[in-house]
Motif scaffolding. Sequence first.
Motif, PDB file in Angstrom:
ATOM      1  N   ALA A   1      44.189 -20.229  53.659  1.00  0.00           N
ATOM      2  CA  ALA A   1      45.411 -19.510  54.045  1.00  0.00           C
ATOM      3  C   ALA A   1      45.493 -18.134  53.384  1.00  0.00           C
ATOM      4  N   ALA A   2      45.264 -18.064  52.101  1.00  0.00           N
ATOM      5  CA  ALA A   2      45.377 -16.780  51.391  1.00  0.00           C
ATOM      6  C   ALA A   2      44.316 -15.786  51.858  1.00  0.00           C
ATOM      7  N   ARG A   3      43.167 -16.282  52.219  1.00  0.00           N
ATOM      8  CA  ARG A   3      42.073 -15.407  52.673  1.00  0.00           C
ATOM      9  C   ARG A   3      42.397 -14.728  54.005  1.00  0.00           C
ATOM     10  N   PHE A   4      43.015 -15.462  54.916  1.00  0.00           N
ATOM     11  CA  PHE A   4      43.241 -14.940  56.256  1.00  0.00           C
ATOM     12  C   PHE A   4      44.666 -14.434  56.502  1.00  0.00           C
ATOM     13  N   LEU A   5      45.608 -14.887  55.716  1.00  0.00           N
ATOM     14  CA  LEU A   5      47.006 -14.484  55.892  1.00  0.00           C
ATOM     15  C   LEU A   5      47.423 -13.685  54.662  1.00  0.00           C
ATOM     16  N   ARG A   6      46.999 -12.453  54.611  1.00  0.00           N
ATOM     17  CA  ARG A   6      47.085 -11.662  53.380  1.00  0.00           C
ATOM     18  C   ARG A   6      48.431 -11.015  53.107  1.00  0.00           C
ATOM     19  N   THR A   7      49.209 -10.736  54.140  1.00  0.00           N
ATOM     20  CA  THR A   7      50.468 -10.031  53.895  1.00  0.00           C
ATOM     21  C   THR A   7      51.662 -10.891  54.304  1.00  0.00           C
ATOM     22  N   PRO A   8      52.814 -10.637  53.712  1.00  0.00           N
ATOM     23  CA  PRO A   8      54.019 -11.367  54.104  1.00  0.00           C
ATOM     24  C   PRO A   8      54.349 -11.209  55.591  1.00  0.00           C
ATOM     25  N   ALA A   9      54.098 -10.050  56.150  1.00  0.00           N
ATOM     26  CA  ALA A   9      54.394  -9.823  57.571  1.00  0.00           C
ATOM     27  C   ALA A   9      53.508 -10.705  58.465  1.00  0.00           C
ATOM     28  N   ILE A  10      52.244 -10.801  58.129  1.00  0.00           N
ATOM     29  CA  ILE A  10      51.334 -11.657  58.908  1.00  0.00           C
ATOM     30  C   ILE A  10      51.744 -13.109  58.763  1.00  0.00           C
ATOM     31  N   ARG A  11      52.082 -13.513  57.559  1.00  0.00           N
ATOM     32  CA  ARG A  11      52.496 -14.904  57.320  1.00  0.00           C
ATOM     33  C   ARG A  11      53.735 -15.250  58.141  1.00  0.00           C
ATOM     34  N   ALA A  12      54.713 -14.360  58.148  1.00  0.00           N
ATOM     35  CA  ALA A  12      55.946 -14.595  58.907  1.00  0.00           C
ATOM     36  C   ALA A  12      55.653 -14.675  60.401  1.00  0.00           C
ATOM     37  N   LYS A  13      54.792 -13.797  60.882  1.00  0.00           N
ATOM     38  CA  LYS A  13      54.434 -13.804  62.301  1.00  0.00           C
ATOM     39  C   LYS A  13      53.740 -15.106  62.684  1.00  0.00           C
ATOM     40  N   VAL A  14      52.809 -15.562  61.862  1.00  0.00           N
ATOM     41  CA  VAL A  14      52.080 -16.801  62.140  1.00  0.00           C
ATOM     42  C   VAL A  14      53.030 -17.988  62.140  1.00  0.00           C
ATOM     43  N   ILE A  15      53.917 -18.047  61.171  1.00  0.00           N
ATOM     44  CA  ILE A  15      54.889 -19.151  61.132  1.00  0.00           C
ATOM     45  C   ILE A  15      55.724 -19.155  62.402  1.00  0.00           C
ATOM     46  N   SER A  16      56.189 -18.003  62.821  1.00  0.00           N
ATOM     47  CA  SER A  16      56.994 -17.900  64.039  1.00  0.00           C
ATOM     48  C   SER A  16      56.211 -18.356  65.274  1.00  0.00           C
ATOM     49  N   GLN A  17      54.965 -17.895  65.384  1.00  0.00           N
ATOM     50  CA  GLN A  17      54.134 -18.274  66.528  1.00  0.00           C
ATOM     51  C   GLN A  17      53.850 -19.772  66.549  1.00  0.00           C
ATOM     52  N   LEU A  18      53.521 -20.320  65.401  1.00  0.00           N
ATOM     53  CA  LEU A  18      53.198 -21.747  65.334  1.00  0.00           C
ATOM     54  C   LEU A  18      54.437 -22.613  65.545  1.00  0.00           C
ATOM     55  N   GLU A  19      55.568 -22.144  65.094  1.00  0.00           N
ATOM     56  CA  GLU A  19      56.816 -22.876  65.313  1.00  0.00           C
ATOM     57  C   GLU A  19      57.091 -23.004  66.808  1.00  0.00           C
ATOM     58  N   ALA A  20      56.908 -21.916  67.549  1.00  0.00           N
ATOM     59  CA  ALA A  20      57.112 -21.945  69.000  1.00  0.00           C
ATOM     60  C   ALA A  20      56.100 -22.862  69.677  1.00  0.00           C
ATOM     61  N   LEU A  21      54.881 -22.871  69.180  1.00  0.00           N
ATOM     62  CA  LEU A  21      53.830 -23.707  69.756  1.00  0.00           C
ATOM     63  C   LEU A  21      54.053 -25.192  69.474  1.00  0.00           C
ATOM     64  N   SER A  22      54.724 -25.494  68.372  1.00  0.00           N
ATOM     65  CA  SER A  22      54.882 -26.877  67.918  1.00  0.00           C
ATOM     66  C   SER A  22      55.872 -27.698  68.718  1.00  0.00           C
ATOM     67  N   GLY A  23      56.736 -27.040  69.431  1.00  0.00           N
ATOM     68  CA  GLY A  23      57.709 -27.784  70.216  1.00  0.00           C
ATOM     69  C   GLY A  23      58.964 -28.089  69.430  1.00  0.00           C
ATOM     70  N   LYS A  24      59.594 -29.171  69.819  1.00  0.00           N
ATOM     71  CA  LYS A  24      60.896 -29.547  69.285  1.00  0.00           C
ATOM     72  C   LYS A  24      60.839 -29.967  67.819  1.00  0.00           C
ATOM     73  N   ASP A  25      61.835 -29.524  67.063  1.00  0.00           N
ATOM     74  CA  ASP A  25      61.990 -29.932  65.672  1.00  0.00           C
ATOM     75  C   ASP A  25      62.432 -31.391  65.654  1.00  0.00           C
ATOM     76  N   ASP A  26      61.465 -32.262  65.409  1.00  0.00           N
ATOM     77  CA  ASP A  26      61.727 -33.701  65.455  1.00  0.00           C
ATOM     78  C   ASP A  26      60.778 -34.370  64.467  1.00  0.00           C
ATOM     79  N   GLU A  27      61.327 -35.146  63.556  1.00  0.00           N
ATOM     80  CA  GLU A  27      60.487 -35.789  62.540  1.00  0.00           C
ATOM     81  C   GLU A  27      59.479 -36.762  63.138  1.00  0.00           C
ATOM     82  N   ASN A  28      59.660 -37.173  64.387  1.00  0.00           N
ATOM     83  CA  ASN A  28      58.711 -38.070  65.039  1.00  0.00           C
ATOM     84  C   ASN A  28      57.685 -37.328  65.892  1.00  0.00           C
ATOM     85  N   ASN A  29      57.795 -36.013  65.951  1.00  0.00           N
ATOM     86  CA  ASN A  29      56.866 -35.198  66.726  1.00  0.00           C
ATOM     87  C   ASN A  29      55.680 -34.836  65.822  1.00  0.00           C
TER      88      ASN A  29
END
Length: 122
Positions: free
Chosen positions: A77-105
């Motif tokens: 993670a630290a090697r490829f996600l070097r800046t806070p802006a990139i980290r925030a963008k990746v989290i946002s993108q992956l959150e959208a890809l993950s679907g519904k916020d559900d502990e059983n998902n």
Amino acid sequence: MVQVTVLNWAYEHYLYYLCLSIADTDCVISESDTARIKNELFPNVDSNRLQSLQREVYNEYLVHSETERTEFIAANAARFLRTPAIRAKVISQLEALSGKDDENNPAWIMFRYIRKVINTLK
């Protein structure tokens, strides 16, 4: 644990690996999963480049066990996600890809793990 092929990876490779980790939580990566990843996260990448990226990452992904995958995510993670802006963008993108916020998902569970790894980076 770093494979020789991973030494030549760029940010896009790691991002695609994270996407596969989320898509594979049901033990099947379907064509609709890869199409969604392409459309949502890599819409501007040349199709030949994307095919090469998919092949390289998928081949690496397949040789890892589930435990090795989570270790790989944390170790790189630290090697490829070097800046806070990139980290925030990746989290946002992956959150959208993950679907519904559900502990059983399972996809959401994997997303939460990835988010925790990313949020612990300094």
